[in-house]
Design a protein around this motif. Structure first.
Motif, PDB file in Angstrom:
ATOM      1  N   GLY A  57      -2.486   7.927  94.668  1.00 58.22           N
ATOM      2  CA  GLY A  57      -1.436   8.895  94.950  1.00 58.22           C
ATOM      3  C   GLY A  57      -1.765  10.285  94.465  1.00 58.22           C
ATOM      4  N   HIS A  58      -1.071  11.259  95.060  1.00 62.62           N
ATOM      5  CA  HIS A  58      -1.171  12.661  94.644  1.00 62.62           C
ATOM      6  C   HIS A  58       0.230  13.264  94.697  1.00 62.62           C
ATOM      7  N   PHE A  59       0.669  13.791  93.556  1.00 58.74           N
ATOM      8  CA  PHE A  59       1.998  14.392  93.472  1.00 58.74           C
ATOM      9  C   PHE A  59       1.883  15.804  92.935  1.00 58.74           C
ATOM     10  N   GLN A  60       2.836  16.671  93.358  1.00 53.26           N
ATOM     11  CA  GLN A  60       2.749  18.090  93.056  1.00 53.26           C
ATOM     12  C   GLN A  60       3.796  18.581  92.064  1.00 53.26           C
ATOM     13  N   SER A  61       4.754  17.737  91.726  1.00 52.01           N
ATOM     14  CA  SER A  61       5.847  18.201  90.868  1.00 52.01           C
ATOM     15  C   SER A  61       6.209  17.172  89.817  1.00 52.01           C
ATOM     16  N   VAL A  62       6.968  17.631  88.824  1.00 49.31           N
ATOM     17  CA  VAL A  62       7.491  16.739  87.784  1.00 49.31           C
ATOM     18  C   VAL A  62       8.397  15.695  88.422  1.00 49.31           C
ATOM     19  N   GLU A  63       9.283  16.134  89.304  1.00 47.41           N
ATOM     20  CA  GLU A  63      10.256  15.230  89.932  1.00 47.41           C
ATOM     21  C   GLU A  63       9.577  14.125  90.723  1.00 47.41           C
ATOM     22  N   GLU A  64       8.612  14.493  91.567  1.00 52.02           N
ATOM     23  CA  GLU A  64       7.884  13.488  92.363  1.00 52.02           C
ATOM     24  C   GLU A  64       7.153  12.498  91.465  1.00 52.02           C
ATOM     25  N   SER A  65       6.548  13.005  90.407  1.00 48.03           N
ATOM     26  CA  SER A  65       5.761  12.163  89.509  1.00 48.03           C
ATOM     27  C   SER A  65       6.644  11.168  88.770  1.00 48.03           C
ATOM     28  N   VAL A  66       7.791  11.640  88.292  1.00 44.06           N
ATOM     29  CA  VAL A  66       8.718  10.757  87.577  1.00 44.06           C
ATOM     30  C   VAL A  66       9.206   9.648  88.501  1.00 44.06           C
TER      31      VAL A  66
END
Length: 253
Positions: A31-40
């Motif tokens: 996976g690849h996430f760009q924000s704190v919210e997406e990662s959490v």
């Protein structure tokens, strides 16, 4: 090995992905996430990475907010343009702290550290805590550098150094008395060796001493122009993305 990338710059994420595939062909990018919210959200679900490459400044805040919302048990390699968060990083599962722009060698060294720690725990049922901390926590800040000039070795105390800079593809010291010495270490290495409270990496070429800063001016495109008490070979400009961190560093006295 399942690897997760948390990075808000798409070009940087793609470069990192390519290096990971080249260095660890058997690794799986999950996976690849760009924000704190997406990662959490992702880490709160069934996503179980074995290693995370994580930028510090994300689209919606600092990555350390992720650790407040979800438990992360795997090692983390922090990749960032800023050197002032190293202590927080090593408190947050950090096994390495890489400054952008990173190289293939930087990523290879990160994997090497991860493998060393994995072997460390496999070989020891009761790991020695002091030995483990020595592997994770950066060495004590250097107070002097050994230099060689005119067929003689001497030491230069960091308080004598106005700035470190890259000249002709090598690193040099410029002292307040305008004596200059060559160093074998790279500027990236020196940035991690000296006090982040005393020295700031204003750009890719210069690492400056707080005591050397004379004044700061606003410049075009929201940049800052830094003037030192001694003349520098190049104009010291700080880009707009780094300006707030620099001013905060200046004010933190």
């Amino acid at each position: 090995m399942n690897i997760l990338i948390i990075e808000d710059e798409l070009r940087t994420a793609k470069s990192l992905q390519n290096l990971i595939v080249e260095i660890k062909p058997a690794a799986k990018l999950i996976g690849h996430f760009q924000s704190v919210e997406e990662s959490v959200t992702a880490l709160s679900a069934d996503l179980k990475p074995d290693l995370i490459f994580m930028d510090i400044q994300l689209a919606d805040g600092l990555c350390f907010e992720i650790f407040k919302s979800v438990k992360i048990t795997c090692p983390v390699v922090f990749c960032t343009a800023y050197d002032e968060y190293s202590l927080d990083a090593f408190k947050s599962n950090g096994v390495d702290y890489i400054l952008k722009p990173f190289s293939k060698a930087d990523i290879e060294n990160a994997f090497k550290k991860v493998d060393e720690l994995k072997n460390f725990f496999q070989q020891k049922t009761s790991p020695d805590i002091e030995e483990l901390l020595a592997r994770l926590i950066p060495a004590a800040e250097k107070t002097s550098f050994l230099v060689f000039k005119n067929q003689k070795y001497t030491t230069v105390h960091v308080d004598q150094i106005a700035f470190f800079y890259i000249r002709n593809d090598s690193t040099s010291i410029m002292c307040f008395d305008q004596q200059e010495f060559a160093l074998s270490q790279s500027l990236d290495q020196i940035t991690h060796l000296v006090s982040s409270k005393q020295f700031f990496r204003v750009n890719r070429q210069y690492l400056v001493n707080f005591k050397a800063i004379k004044e700061i001016e606003h410049y075009f495109l929201r940049k800052l122009y830094v003037k030192l008490v001694i003349e520098t070979p190049d104009k010291l400009l700080i880009n707009k993305e780094k300006s707030n961190n620099f001013l905060s560093w200046m004010a933190d006295r």
